[in-house]
Write an enzyme that holds these catalytic residues in place. Structure first.
Site, PDB file in Angstrom:
ATOM      1  N   HIS A 196     -46.731  41.606  34.274  1.00  0.00           N
ATOM      2  CA  HIS A 196     -46.687  42.751  33.364  1.00  0.00           C
ATOM      3  C   HIS A 196     -47.237  43.967  34.091  1.00  0.00           C
ATOM      4  O   HIS A 196     -48.361  43.931  34.603  1.00  0.00           O
ATOM      5  CB  HIS A 196     -47.516  42.457  32.115  1.00  0.00           C
ATOM      6  CG  HIS A 196     -47.762  43.659  31.261  1.00  0.00           C
ATOM      7  ND1 HIS A 196     -46.742  44.449  30.762  1.00  0.00           N
ATOM      8  CD2 HIS A 196     -48.908  44.222  30.812  1.00  0.00           C
ATOM      9  CE1 HIS A 196     -47.267  45.436  30.046  1.00  0.00           C
ATOM     10  NE2 HIS A 196     -48.572  45.326  30.067  1.00  0.00           N
TER      11      HIS A 196
ATOM     12  N   GLU B 198     -53.288  39.475  27.657  1.00  0.00           N
ATOM     13  CA  GLU B 198     -51.896  39.134  27.339  1.00  0.00           C
ATOM     14  C   GLU B 198     -51.604  37.658  27.604  1.00  0.00           C
ATOM     15  O   GLU B 198     -50.451  37.260  27.775  1.00  0.00           O
ATOM     16  CB  GLU B 198     -50.920  40.009  28.139  1.00  0.00           C
ATOM     17  CG  GLU B 198     -51.070  41.508  27.937  1.00  0.00           C
ATOM     18  CD  GLU B 198     -50.660  41.996  26.540  1.00  0.00           C
ATOM     19  OE1 GLU B 198     -50.226  41.168  25.722  1.00  0.00           O
ATOM     20  OE2 GLU B 198     -50.807  43.200  26.282  1.00  0.00           O
TER      21      GLU B 198
ATOM     22  N   GLU C  44     -27.185  47.853  43.662  1.00  0.00           N
ATOM     23  CA  GLU C  44     -27.721  46.488  43.764  1.00  0.00           C
ATOM     24  C   GLU C  44     -28.225  45.953  42.421  1.00  0.00           C
ATOM     25  O   GLU C  44     -28.432  44.749  42.280  1.00  0.00           O
ATOM     26  CB  GLU C  44     -28.872  46.459  44.781  1.00  0.00           C
ATOM     27  CG  GLU C  44     -30.094  47.208  44.305  1.00  0.00           C
ATOM     28  CD  GLU C  44     -31.326  46.994  45.198  1.00  0.00           C
ATOM     29  OE1 GLU C  44     -32.005  47.995  45.448  1.00  0.00           O
ATOM     30  OE2 GLU C  44     -31.587  45.867  45.611  1.00  0.00           O
TER      31      GLU C  44
ATOM     32  N   HIS D   3     -47.361  48.535  34.241  1.00  0.00           N
ATOM     33  CA  HIS D   3     -47.152  49.813  33.546  1.00  0.00           C
ATOM     34  C   HIS D   3     -46.321  50.724  34.449  1.00  0.00           C
ATOM     35  O   HIS D   3     -46.822  51.681  35.037  1.00  0.00           O
ATOM     36  CB  HIS D   3     -48.512  50.435  33.198  1.00  0.00           C
ATOM     37  CG  HIS D   3     -49.293  49.649  32.187  1.00  0.00           C
ATOM     38  ND1 HIS D   3     -50.550  50.003  31.762  1.00  0.00           N
ATOM     39  CD2 HIS D   3     -48.983  48.526  31.495  1.00  0.00           C
ATOM     40  CE1 HIS D   3     -50.991  49.134  30.865  1.00  0.00           C
ATOM     41  NE2 HIS D   3     -50.050  48.225  30.685  1.00  0.00           N
TER      42      HIS D   3
ATOM     43  N   HIS E 118     -44.896  51.298  26.880  1.00  0.00           N
ATOM     44  CA  HIS E 118     -45.982  50.469  27.427  1.00  0.00           C
ATOM     45  C   HIS E 118     -45.702  49.969  28.850  1.00  0.00           C
ATOM     46  O   HIS E 118     -46.508  50.200  29.747  1.00  0.00           O
ATOM     47  CB  HIS E 118     -46.238  49.292  26.469  1.00  0.00           C
ATOM     48  CG  HIS E 118     -47.427  48.465  26.831  1.00  0.00           C
ATOM     49  ND1 HIS E 118     -48.228  47.832  25.911  1.00  0.00           N
ATOM     50  CD2 HIS E 118     -47.950  48.136  28.039  1.00  0.00           C
ATOM     51  CE1 HIS E 118     -49.205  47.184  26.528  1.00  0.00           C
ATOM     52  NE2 HIS E 118     -49.051  47.344  27.816  1.00  0.00           N
TER      53      HIS E 118
HETATM   54  O1  2HA Z   1     -54.791  46.130  29.909  1.00  0.00           O
HETATM   55  O2  2HA Z   1     -51.800  45.962  30.294  1.00  0.00           O
HETATM   56  O3  2HA Z   1     -51.044  45.166  27.904  1.00  0.00           O
HETATM   57  C1  2HA Z   1     -53.938  45.094  30.152  1.00  0.00           C
HETATM   58  C2  2HA Z   1     -52.630  45.432  29.610  1.00  0.00           C
HETATM   59  C3  2HA Z   1     -52.380  45.115  28.196  1.00  0.00           C
HETATM   60 ZN    ZN Z   2     -50.076  46.605  29.388  1.00  0.00          ZN
END
Ligand code: 2HA
Ligand code: ZN
Length: 275
Positions: free
Chosen positions: A140, A116, A170, A142, A211
Site C-alpha cells: 500500500h 492496515e 506497456e 500513497h 488515499h
Molecule cells: O499510515 O497508509 O492507510 C498508514 C497508512 C494507512
Molecule cells: Zn494509507
C-alpha cells in the site's frame, strides 16, 4: 540465521526504501507485507520468538492459518525501515484459526503491525487462493499522481483502467486485468478490507480514492514494478491534463487489441469501449 541477514528481509527492506525514495511514504504513510515461504521461515526460525501473546487480527483469514508474514509497523516510518528495521518491522505468525496473530520478531520498542493488517491479510488470503499460492506481496503506497487523479476521473474501474492503459504502451501488458477502484472509505477497518479484497479477486491493483493504491504480486520486483508503472502512467496523465486539459491523440481500442495479440495478454473487452 539472523533475520536481518536473510535475503528475504533484505529484499523487504530494499522495497520499503525504494518506495520512500519515490516520495510515496510521507511520515507513517503506506504499509508492506510479505507472506514468507516455509523455507524462509526455517532459515530464520532460531532468531524468532514464540512466547508473545496472541492478538486479534480484527477479521478472519482461515486461508492463512499458520502462515508467517513480514510487515511494516503501525505508526512506523518507511524512511526508518533501512536504518532501524528491528524497530520498524515485524515478523508475525497467524494462529491455526486465522483470527489471531503474534509477533515473533521485531518491533523491539513496542507497537503493532500495520494499521492496515486486516486489509493486507484479506488481500493475501484472496490472492493466495486465486494465484495458487504464487502471490506473496501486498503493498500500500500513497502514490501522488494516482491520488490526484481520484479528484478528477470518475471513480470507476473502467475509467481508471482505460486512462492508465492509454498513458503508456506497456501498461496493458503489465496490468492486463486492469485496476479496481474503491470509493472513499475510512482506512484501517474491516469494511475497506472487504471492498479491496473483493476487487483483488480480479485485479492486482486497487485504487483507494483520495488515499493511494494497493498492489499484489509474486515477489518484491514484480509488486514494486507494478506500483511504479501505475504511478508513472498516472503522472503522464496528470502532466497531459495539466498541459492541455485534453488529449489530441491516444491509443485506440483496435490498437490495444493488436498489442494484446502480439504480447499474448488478454484484455477484457469491457475496457475497450468506444469514446
Ligand atoms: O499510515 O497508509 O492507510 C498508514 C497508512 C494507512
Ligand atoms: Zn494509507
Amino acid at each position: 540465521m539472523k533475520v536481518l541477514e536473510s535475503a528475504v528481509m533484505q529484499g523487504f527492506m530494499r522495497m520499503a526504501d525504494d518506495g520512500f525514495c519515490q516520495g510515496w511514504h510521507e511520515r507513517n504513510g503506506g504499509n508492506l507485507t510479505y507472506r514468507m515461504k516455509p523455507e524462509e521461515v526455517e532459515q530464520v526460525r532460531e532468531d524468532l520468538r514464540f512466547d508473545a501473546p496472541w492478538q486479534d487480527i480484527g477479521t478472519s483469514v482461515p486461508g492463512l492459518a499458520g502462515e508467517f508474514f513480514i510487515a511494516t509497523g503501525s505508526g512506523k516510518y518507511f524512511r526508518n525501515v533501512m536504518p532501524f528495521p528491528e524497530d520498524s518491522c515485524a515478523i508475525v505468525e497467524i494462529d491455526p484459526t486465522g483470527e489471531k496473530y503474534r509477533i515473533c520478531w521485531g518491533l523491539v520498542n513496542g507497537g503493532r503491525p500495520t494499521s492496515e493488517l486486516p486489509s493486507h491479510l484479506m488481500n493475501h488470503e484472496v490472492k493466495k487462493r486465486v494465484t495458487g499460492g504464487e502471490h506473496r506481496v501486498i503493498y500500500h503506497a500513497h502514490t501522488t499522481n494516482v491520488i490526484a487523479l481520484t479528484f478528477v476521473l470518475p471513480l470507476t474501474d473502467e475509467a481508471f483502467t482505460r486512462e492508465l492503459w492509454e498513458m503508456a504502451t506497456e501498461c496493458p501488458v503489465v496490468f492486463p486485468s486492469g485496476v479496481g477502484v474503491v470509493p472513499w472509505m475510512v482506512p484501517g477497518g474491516r469494511d475497506i478490507a472487504v471492498a479491496t479484497s473483493k476487487l483483488m479477486e480480479q485485479y492486482d491493483v486497487a485504487v483507494w480514492a483520495h488515499h493511494g493504491i494497493f498492489c499484489s504480486g509474486a515477489d518484491f520486483d514484480l509488486t514494486f514494478g507494478l506500483a511504479h508503472t501505475v504511478e508513472k502512467s498516472a503522472e503522464i496523465l496528470v502532466k497531459t491534463l495539466s498541459m492541455t486539459g485534453a488529449k489530441r491523440q491516444t491509443i485506440q481500442p483496435d490498437q490495444f487489441r493488436d498489442l494484446a495479440k502480439d504480447f499474448h495478454v488478454s484484455l477484457p473487452e469491457r475496457f475497450l469501449f468506444e469514446k
